[in-house]
Design an enzyme around this catalytic site. Sequence first.
Site, PDB file in Angstrom:
ATOM      1  N   HIS A 164      24.405  40.645  39.267  1.00  9.65           N
ATOM      2  CA  HIS A 164      25.844  40.482  39.031  1.00  9.65           C
ATOM      3  C   HIS A 164      26.405  41.723  38.338  1.00  9.65           C
ATOM      4  O   HIS A 164      27.435  42.276  38.758  1.00  9.65           O
ATOM      5  CB  HIS A 164      26.076  39.230  38.170  1.00  9.65           C
ATOM      6  N   GLU A 165      25.721  42.170  37.281  1.00 11.45           N
ATOM      7  CA  GLU A 165      26.203  43.330  36.529  1.00 11.45           C
ATOM      8  C   GLU A 165      26.026  44.623  37.330  1.00 11.45           C
ATOM      9  O   GLU A 165      26.842  45.544  37.225  1.00 11.45           O
ATOM     10  CB  GLU A 165      25.483  43.425  35.183  1.00 11.45           C
ATOM     11  N   HIS A 168      28.935  45.335  39.475  1.00 10.74           N
ATOM     12  CA  HIS A 168      30.017  45.944  38.699  1.00 10.74           C
ATOM     13  C   HIS A 168      29.766  47.440  38.531  1.00 10.74           C
ATOM     14  O   HIS A 168      30.647  48.268  38.774  1.00 10.74           O
ATOM     15  CB  HIS A 168      30.103  45.325  37.301  1.00 10.74           C
ATOM     16  N   ASP A 175      34.886  40.401  38.517  1.00 12.46           N
ATOM     17  CA  ASP A 175      34.552  38.980  38.384  1.00 12.46           C
ATOM     18  C   ASP A 175      35.498  38.117  39.220  1.00 12.46           C
ATOM     19  O   ASP A 175      36.691  38.413  39.356  1.00 12.46           O
ATOM     20  CB  ASP A 175      34.643  38.546  36.919  1.00 12.46           C
TER      21      ASP A 175
END
Length: 943
Positions: A164-165, A168, A175
């Site tokens: 998830h990170e 980014h 998000d």
Amino acid sequence: MTQRGIAGPVCNLKFVTLLVALSSELPFLGAGVQLQDNGYNGLLIAINPQVPENQNLISNIKEMITEASFYLFNATKRRVFFRDIKILIPATWKANNYSKIKQESYEKANVIVTDWHGAHGDDPYTLQYRGCGKGGKYIHFTPNFLLNDNLTAGYGSRGRVFVHEWAHLRWGVFDEYNNDKPFYINGQNQIKVTRCSSDITGIFVCEKGPCPQENCIISKLFKEGCTFIYNSTQNATASIMFMQSLSSVVEFCNASTHNQEAPNLQNRMCSLRSAWDVITDSADFHHSFPMNGTELPPPPTFSLVQAGDKVVCLVLDVSSKMAEADRLLQLQQAAEFYLMQIVEIHTFVGIASFDSKGEIRAQLHQINSNDDRKLLVSYLPTTVSAKTEVSICSGLKKGFEVVEKLNGKAYGTVMVLVTSGDDKLIGNCLPTVLSSGSTIHSIALGSSAAPNLEELSRLTGGLKFFVPDISNSNSMIDAFSRISSGTGDVFQQRIQLESTGENVKPHHQLKNTVTVDNTVGNDTIFLVMWQTSGPPEIMLFDPDGRKYYTDNFITNLTFRTASLWIPGTAKPGHWTYTLNNTHHSLQALKVAVTSRASNSAVPPATVEAFVERDSLHFPQPVMIYANVRQGFYPILNATVTATVEPETGDPVTLRLLDDGAGADVIKNDGIYSRYFFSFAVNGRYSLKVHVNHSPSISTLAHSIPGSHAMYVPGYTANGNIQMNAPRKSVGRNGEEQKWGFSRVSSGGSFSVLGVPAGPHPDVFPPCKIIDLEAVNVEEELTLSWTAPGEDFDQGQATSYEIRMSKSLENIQDDFNNAILVNTSKRNPQQAGIREIFTFSPQISTNGPEHQPNGETHESHRIYVAIRAMDRNSLKSAISNIAQASLFTPPNSDPVPARDYLILKGVLTAMGLIGIVCLIIVVTHHTLNRKKRADKKENGTKLL
């Protein structure tokens, strides 16, 4: 054309050819994370020196990345995985057969592991400061997140969180949840939970358990104490950017699963594009293809590296070019300051110099006392040679000889290279530099320095600076002040509070005030520099009125410096200094003030200045950033000013903003930004940032900005609600700063080519509007945005073009043919001012709208975008796309239906009451008439 301009193309061609030949080495030598054959190499994870030693931390990091690699491989449809990982072990941990670092340092890490410095909370997050599709700065994990297995209940497994990170950090997606707007009204005027995809299911939960939706939502407001709890078992496979903790979630939202209506950051920042659409549009996916077969990739390999002794060598140009424009004097002043104050205790330092040949001036000497520092200062050059030629490679060769005498190799060492000479043969030592394992920080003096000098820094992960030939410039001191050990220990680093210089007339003064706030004060130094023989008359007043004079300063007449060290912790408050030019002619007087943290438990306020790109071609603008923080908490409402110095001409000042408009992508994240495009000449530009903050109660943000992995409050399983432990808050209250604070930091240098020699036509359009919002009130639509400028975010645009459509695809792909809104009466305001525009959309909402794919559906959603135009008809890029529901039918929503029933009941009751009252009135009137008739009849009988 100058000699530099003639020789440049040939020299650059040879240099590029050499870089291509050595490209196979670049992924492992200062080039950051590289994607090769579907695998990422060079990912650096660094543990902060303040983190206590714990071998479980290393084990859990390895497990996290290994799980993440396979999860990422499947989520990207066999495209990418993690191959080569380096974990930087802090020097504060005991040696354990770790490999020695090369160019790795904490400041270069892609992932950092550190605490919040006194605050509670373990949210993993990624600091994103640029727009959609552009990478972030770093991923942050706390040690507790990596060690406490109980947290996986709320966040999901660590490997999933890392993916998830990573999305980014690497691909610039955002998000897909929104804690501030947990629900919204969709195109069919129904209330929906903010999520992606919409197929993820759950139930509303009130304070006492499950409850119907209407019990949680009253007149379209979310009732306090209500939340939406997701089912632990799902069929939905997306999305990782929404809720990576769900076991069914194994992919990113794509065009078919993306929820375009959800009010989340992904939709706002990426104009309603799906995360997968942004990811597949990245350079990673343009240069890689899915792996064949069905086999999984190999697990990642890990290298544990640790810094050894700190070793620095100054490599200084002493050619005749250094005699021009006080270059040698500036070098002496800055190098003395670096050796006496900046370089950390126990560091090994050596000095080499060069003109056409190299020379060792001082072998490595460890700094253990002030006398060691003075000894090294005595080896600094005091004169220049008669030779104009320079050989940077000869100087670096002597520098490597110096540092290799300690351990036989240059691994982990630092070179500070200062030169003003133009060396056409700098590429000859490139292979040696790349294989050395040393980091090279370069400082270019004047306009004649070698054009490819910065490549040495770029390829080794070093910093690069430029010092213009401006007598009152403090760029040399600022450059040396920025160079630190790179350990990440902010409590040991020297903080620059002041850096200024002025050309002062005879018997005139330079007077100013510097603020020493309560987060700094230890080891405070006031440094005064001048040009001519004999120091100026110095007066310094502390906050209590105590006076310091020239005699209290330690003076070096050779280097023309005077310094005052404040014992203990400097008194917090305003310190005022006055420098009186007692010389008979104009001279530059300069002041620099530095300090260290006053409390090992309270991090000092810091500023980090940088640019998005350090090499560009006119008319591309430079994006200037300043990250202003205390620990990891953003500092808001600061006055941040950038000073840009060209090779020739006057410096340009520019106010940086944190308003979420123009160059600043996210409001109130502590990263102040601005476009810079006032290019006077070709060549190098130096950047410095000043930060001032007046006394204020609301200094710190209440939370950490950035993109956070979602913490799930609980799940429902088999009809039972299973709540997780409450998420710890990382918010903190604003702290009163009685005196405010001031900070200064060099942002290094950047170079620009293609600047026209004379006047040129306008080539700078208004900047893209990135904060367009739409709100409907009854039958009207109100738009708001921040006004752009005539040129990017400066000045005043001429007009706006607003268009709308019921089709997202129409406004995304065919903006020019969308419905035009009449804005003839709307004149743009000055850049930075909030614009508000209300109109009645003239668009049918009763019938179905035909979509590009031929399908039809009923929708009450409208999409709006805007662009600005300047006086020369240059247009900005199309803004982010805003959306809103046009109107609210009276019976299409369960909440209005409930209100309607109440209203119907009230109206029915009022109707019944009215009927009863009418019957009473009619009856009363009839009886009165009957009474009057009876009286008349009785009277007649009496007569």
